[in-house]
Design a protein around this motif. Sequence first.
Motif, PDB file in Angstrom:
ATOM      1  N   ALA A 316       4.000  13.460   6.476  1.00 46.84           N
ATOM      2  CA  ALA A 316       3.966  12.204   7.231  1.00 46.84           C
ATOM      3  C   ALA A 316       3.683  11.029   6.306  1.00 46.84           C
ATOM      4  O   ALA A 316       4.271   9.950   6.456  1.00 46.84           O
ATOM      5  CB  ALA A 316       2.901  12.284   8.326  1.00 46.84           C
ATOM      6  N   ARG A 317       2.819  11.214   5.331  1.00 42.13           N
ATOM      7  CA  ARG A 317       2.480  10.134   4.400  1.00 42.13           C
ATOM      8  C   ARG A 317       3.687   9.776   3.531  1.00 42.13           C
ATOM      9  O   ARG A 317       3.943   8.597   3.263  1.00 42.13           O
ATOM     10  CB  ARG A 317       1.284  10.559   3.539  1.00 42.13           C
ATOM     11  N   PHE A 318       4.407  10.796   3.100  1.00 44.64           N
ATOM     12  CA  PHE A 318       5.605  10.508   2.308  1.00 44.64           C
ATOM     13  C   PHE A 318       6.642   9.766   3.147  1.00 44.64           C
ATOM     14  O   PHE A 318       7.286   8.819   2.680  1.00 44.64           O
ATOM     15  CB  PHE A 318       6.203  11.800   1.758  1.00 44.64           C
ATOM     16  N   LYS A 319       6.793  10.177   4.404  1.00 44.65           N
ATOM     17  CA  LYS A 319       7.761   9.524   5.284  1.00 44.65           C
ATOM     18  C   LYS A 319       7.403   8.058   5.495  1.00 44.65           C
ATOM     19  O   LYS A 319       8.278   7.185   5.519  1.00 44.65           O
ATOM     20  CB  LYS A 319       7.810  10.251   6.627  1.00 44.65           C
ATOM     21  N   ILE A 320       6.106   7.767   5.626  1.00 50.37           N
ATOM     22  CA  ILE A 320       5.661   6.385   5.799  1.00 50.37           C
ATOM     23  C   ILE A 320       6.021   5.554   4.575  1.00 50.37           C
ATOM     24  O   ILE A 320       6.515   4.429   4.676  1.00 50.37           O
ATOM     25  CB  ILE A 320       4.147   6.342   6.068  1.00 50.37           C
ATOM     26  N   MET A 321       5.788   6.094   3.385  1.00 51.16           N
ATOM     27  CA  MET A 321       6.121   5.375   2.156  1.00 51.16           C
ATOM     28  C   MET A 321       7.621   5.173   2.035  1.00 51.16           C
ATOM     29  O   MET A 321       8.092   4.125   1.593  1.00 51.16           O
ATOM     30  CB  MET A 321       5.581   6.134   0.952  1.00 51.16           C
ATOM     31  N   GLU A 322       8.376   6.200   2.454  1.00 49.41           N
ATOM     32  CA  GLU A 322       9.837   6.119   2.382  1.00 49.41           C
ATOM     33  C   GLU A 322      10.354   5.038   3.332  1.00 49.41           C
ATOM     34  O   GLU A 322      11.201   4.207   2.954  1.00 49.41           O
ATOM     35  CB  GLU A 322      10.416   7.485   2.740  1.00 49.41           C
TER      36      GLU A 322
END
Length: 455
Positions: A316-322
């Motif tokens: 989820a954190r990677f998706k937010i950054m993406e």
Amino acid sequence: MRQTCQLEESISERVKSWIDSQGGVEVGLLVGTASGRDVVIDLLKTPEDESGAPASCKDGGRSGKQSGGKSQQEEPDLKLEIDLIVDHASLVCHMLPGGVWITGVYLFSPHSSIKPVQQILCETLKALRKQCPRPECDGDNMHILHASSINSKVSMRVSPDATRTPSNLIVYDPKYSSIKPMCSLQCRYHVSVSYPLVGSPSTRKKIWKELVEMEAKRLESAFCVESAGSMKSLDETQPMGKAVELSESDSENSGVVEVSWVVPMDGGAADVKEGDVNGKASLSGVLEARVYTHEKEQLGQAVRMLKGDLLSTLRARFKIMEESDLLGADDLDRTSSIRLPRRVWFPWKCGISMCDHLTHGESTEAAVQNAAELLSSLQIASDDIIDTEMYETESSSGGGSVDWNPSSKEVTEDSTASQKEPSAASTCTPVSLAVSAGAMAVGFFGALIGWYSRE
């Protein structure tokens, strides 16, 4: 005899209030637990967007007379914006801890029964299953709750799997009652991964995605033991409530049961030769995970759900950054590092805490606003936010934020060999188990993991 689904008692008051006020059509998400037994904890109303409300009805007309001379009112035409409901669910999923899931959809409408709206609600369930899948260990029951403003009737249907059609849904009876505070299993995992850049430059997005999936793969291979020293396996059949009860007899660790994650070192990058390395990418952050379960849940099941929450928050954190365009689309520099967004917590219901993910520099006020918008106007203040990951990150000495500029003199056989596999700041992390918030300790067991990886 019909099966029952437990609903938190405050839901009864909410349904009654809507019926008494003859409120307009309302649609939203059911949120609860689905492991062991079905429990609905809250109803989350899907908010409007620029295009309008997620649900609307057009009044029906008269259709002649029934037998006995009574007139019949046609059922109103219902229009649901399924995409809007699914988008709401997608955002809510990132705010749920482990063990708490979107378990269905509710509709308050001027229909005399649930039958006229079952078809479109089943289509909504199908879209929710696709967007917000649950682990197999948590079951696949999805619920439909309907309340009528015409006759005050409250109905419930259950779809056990994606193949169910409106004609073969299972009829459930809603049962309102107080829900006991749940057992909480928590852990904190430190991420500090470094990866050598070999060959032609790669885009930032590709490298960061590879690093995240590399760490996810390590977490998927992790297992729990009673203690790092003994490597004794857990009694996975022990109920959560029993584990907490036994710990309460320990004066030094009352109410908290500590176990340890064993995370094997990954092989990482392929062997590199001197001169091949042209840079390094580093990923760092702190992952705090929580799972809420019933006291009869087996400890082994709770641990598996905790691992699932770790993997979920990492991705989820990677998706937010993406999605926030924080990764960049240009080629990766010789030395690049990123810090994962942090996870903050705030109180909800039944002793459960909800969460939100904030990027670097984003204040807790953003979590307050998101809670008010997405969680049925949940009113919290900035002081209610628990932001422990921010302090953990600031005090961490690792994290891949140290610049590394290889030159022809610095890149030797020894230095390239040390970059063959990612490093981990914490490879064996104690886990806390308690009825309420558990204590947390972090250990470093590099030698233990080294022994394990050699085996």
